[in-house]
Design an enzyme around this catalytic site. Structure first.
Site, mmCIF file in Angstrom:
data_model
loop_
_atom_site.group_PDB
_atom_site.id
_atom_site.type_symbol
_atom_site.label_atom_id
_atom_site.label_comp_id
_atom_site.label_asym_id
_atom_site.label_seq_id
_atom_site.Cartn_x
_atom_site.Cartn_y
_atom_site.Cartn_z
ATOM 1 N N LYS A 1 140.385 114.060 -5.704
ATOM 2 C CA LYS A 1 139.075 113.621 -6.215
ATOM 3 C C LYS A 1 138.277 114.881 -6.505
ATOM 4 O O LYS A 1 138.142 115.749 -5.635
ATOM 5 C CB LYS A 1 138.339 112.746 -5.206
ATOM 6 C CG LYS A 1 136.967 112.320 -5.743
ATOM 7 C CD LYS A 1 136.339 111.211 -4.937
ATOM 8 C CE LYS A 1 135.596 111.739 -3.736
ATOM 9 N NZ LYS A 1 134.799 110.685 -3.080
ATOM 10 N N SER B 1 121.062 111.911 4.983
ATOM 11 C CA SER B 1 121.473 113.294 4.705
ATOM 12 C C SER B 1 120.700 114.254 5.614
ATOM 13 O O SER B 1 120.365 115.354 5.208
ATOM 14 C CB SER B 1 121.257 113.612 3.232
ATOM 15 O OG SER B 1 120.004 113.131 2.789
HETATM 16 P P1 NAD Z 1 120.712 109.284 -0.676
HETATM 17 O O1 NAD Z 1 120.160 110.593 -1.096
HETATM 18 O O2 NAD Z 1 120.665 108.135 -1.612
HETATM 19 O O3 NAD Z 1 119.986 108.810 0.682
HETATM 20 C C1 NAD Z 1 119.715 109.737 1.719
HETATM 21 C C2 NAD Z 1 119.115 109.015 2.916
HETATM 22 O O4 NAD Z 1 118.840 109.988 3.930
HETATM 23 C C3 NAD Z 1 117.781 108.320 2.607
HETATM 24 O O5 NAD Z 1 117.683 107.185 3.437
HETATM 25 C C4 NAD Z 1 116.765 109.378 3.011
HETATM 26 O O6 NAD Z 1 115.497 108.826 3.321
HETATM 27 C C5 NAD Z 1 117.445 109.928 4.252
HETATM 28 N N1 NAD Z 1 117.006 111.277 4.620
HETATM 29 C C6 NAD Z 1 116.934 112.355 3.811
HETATM 30 N N2 NAD Z 1 116.517 113.430 4.517
HETATM 31 C C7 NAD Z 1 116.321 112.995 5.788
HETATM 32 C C8 NAD Z 1 115.887 113.632 6.984
HETATM 33 N N3 NAD Z 1 115.585 114.924 7.013
HETATM 34 N N4 NAD Z 1 115.805 112.887 8.114
HETATM 35 C C9 NAD Z 1 116.120 111.578 8.093
HETATM 36 N N5 NAD Z 1 116.542 110.922 6.999
HETATM 37 C C10 NAD Z 1 116.630 111.630 5.857
HETATM 38 O O7 NAD Z 1 122.201 109.578 -0.208
HETATM 39 P P2 NAD Z 1 123.393 108.549 0.011
HETATM 40 O O8 NAD Z 1 124.241 108.520 -1.210
HETATM 41 O O9 NAD Z 1 122.856 107.276 0.560
HETATM 42 O O10 NAD Z 1 124.247 109.305 1.133
HETATM 43 C C11 NAD Z 1 123.756 109.408 2.459
HETATM 44 C C12 NAD Z 1 124.596 110.416 3.220
HETATM 45 O O11 NAD Z 1 125.936 109.958 3.308
HETATM 46 C C13 NAD Z 1 124.658 111.800 2.560
HETATM 47 O O12 NAD Z 1 124.576 112.769 3.576
HETATM 48 C C14 NAD Z 1 126.034 111.804 1.917
HETATM 49 O O13 NAD Z 1 126.541 113.116 1.767
HETATM 50 C C15 NAD Z 1 126.815 111.010 2.943
HETATM 51 N N6 NAD Z 1 128.062 110.413 2.457
HETATM 52 C C16 NAD Z 1 129.102 110.376 3.320
HETATM 53 C C17 NAD Z 1 130.296 109.824 2.929
HETATM 54 C C18 NAD Z 1 131.438 109.735 3.905
HETATM 55 O O14 NAD Z 1 132.561 109.415 3.505
HETATM 56 N N7 NAD Z 1 131.205 109.938 5.172
HETATM 57 C C19 NAD Z 1 130.442 109.314 1.633
HETATM 58 C C20 NAD Z 1 129.334 109.309 0.775
HETATM 59 C C21 NAD Z 1 128.142 109.862 1.199
#
Ligand code: NAD
Length: 321
Positions: A67, A199
């Site tokens: 990917k 995040s």
């Molecule tokens: P997004 O940017 O749409 O949402 C981010 C979320 O984190 C929001 O709810 C925001 O309010 C919150 N946030 C941001 N900064 C913050 C802080 N300092 N304290 C508390 N909350 C905070 O992102 P997303 O697409 O929903 O992804 C969320 C997370 O999941 C990211 O870190 C992304 O990298 C991760 N992710 C992980 C996987 C996996 O396989 N584990 C896959 C996809 C995404």
């Protein structure tokens, strides 16, 4: 070779299909017959983008591929999703390119499937209240897939920005469930399952806020430095993951490992539970924590399933390459 465009993905695979596919590949990883290769992720010095590759090989299903993609923070202003990815599958016998598949929706679905699998196998059977920490793009996929695993009766939500909680409320309403915005003390006191998907780079949920018997799926921490829960919580919990190497380096466990609170050999790959090699939850008051870091093999597994269906339905675009 075949092309399966992003806009066709939603009609080809469901959240429930992804749970079955991800279970299979987690089990193959724990049997040692599927391997993720080292992840590459680089800031390219253009458009503030983070770009990288996740690749692997599942010898049981001959799923070989990569990917490629990452995070382009300025995309939103262009009307495009910030996360962009494409999945390339290769013929494991010849090395020839077999398919190119849109990876955006598949990433969301396979990530939701991972926390859903963890709830299915590790949460208490009588769990009725689910708590969500985070209300971004990924949170709606996580919640929707989780609600299939237990007859949940209530959804609780916390987000740093309260204005985003409407996303979770909408999913709860879709399923006919009440939704409540709560503080973290109430979340920990009432929820029997908690998904974190933010995040954040600092712990949000503290160990003392979590009651015995809770299952947590920590899904947001997929990079060095990110953190969603206090490291001491991992010492209180029985810790499971998709892959130990990623959990200890880029996952939620990186902090507890660095602080000497847990050892890598105390973390169990959830595939071992699926294979029956680990009992999983053994007591009603046990805290279980799934550290979902996101592995290439999940991407390859869902992409392979999509290609198979797209070819069977005549949707895949065939190209001579
Ligand atoms: P997004 O940017 O749409 O949402 C981010 C979320 O984190 C929001 O709810 C925001 O309010 C919150 N946030 C941001 N900064 C913050 C802080 N300092 N304290 C508390 N909350 C905070 O992102 P997303 O697409 O929903 O992804 C969320 C997370 O999941 C990211 O870190 C992304 O990298 C991760 N992710 C992980 C996987 C996996 O396989 N584990 C896959 C996809 C995404």
């Amino acid at each position: 070779m075949f092309i399966v465009p992003e806009h066709e993905i939603s009609g080809l695979i469901t959240a429930a299909d992804c749970v079955a596919v991800v279970e299979q590949v987690f089990a193959a990883m724990a049997r040692g017959s599927a391997t993720n290769f080292p992840v590459i992720r680089e800031a390219i010095g253009h458009a503030d983008a983070l770009y990288g590759f996740k690749s692997g090989f599942d010898r049981e299903n001959l799923a070989l591929g990569v990917k490629a993609g990452g995070f382009w923070p300025q995309n939103m202003a262009r009307g495009l999703p910030n996360h962009q990815s494409s999945i390339f599958l290769f013929n494991a016998d010849t090395g020839q390119l077999r398919a190119v598949v849109g990876g955006n929706l598949l990433t969301a679905l396979r990530t939701a499937a991972a926390s859903s699998v963890s709830i299915k196998h590790l949460a208490r059977p009588d769990a009725r209240v689910i708590g969500m920490i985070g209300a971004g793009h990924q949170s709606t996929f996580q919640l929707r897939a989780a609600l299939d695993q237990r007859p949940f009766e209530k959804v609780l939500g916390w987000n740093i920005d309260l204005r985003d909680l409407h996303r979770l409320a909408a999913i709860a309403a879709e399923k006919g469930l009440p939704f409540e915005a709560v503080d973290l003390d109430r979340m920990g006191a009432e929820a029997e399952v908690i998904i974190t998907v933010t995040s954040s780079f600092a712990p949000i949920l503290q160990a003392a806020q979590v009651r015995p018997g809770t299952h947590l799926a920590c899904m947001g921490t997929d990079t060095k430095g990110k953190q969603e829960v206090e490291a001491a919580l991992l010492a209180r919990a029985t810790v499971f993951t998709d892959e130990v190497a990623q959990s200890t380096s880029i996952g939620e466990a990186q902090h507890a490992i660095r602080q000497g609170l847990i050892r890598a050999d105390q973390i169990t790959e959830i595939g071992a539970v699926l294979n029956g090699a680990h009992p999983g939850r053994t007591a009603a008051d046990q805290i279980t924590l799934f550290d979902g870091t996101g592995v290439a093999l999940q991407d390859l597994a869902v992409a392979s399933a999509v290609v198979e269906r797209a070819v069977a339905r005549g949707i895949a675009i065939e190209v001579t390459f």
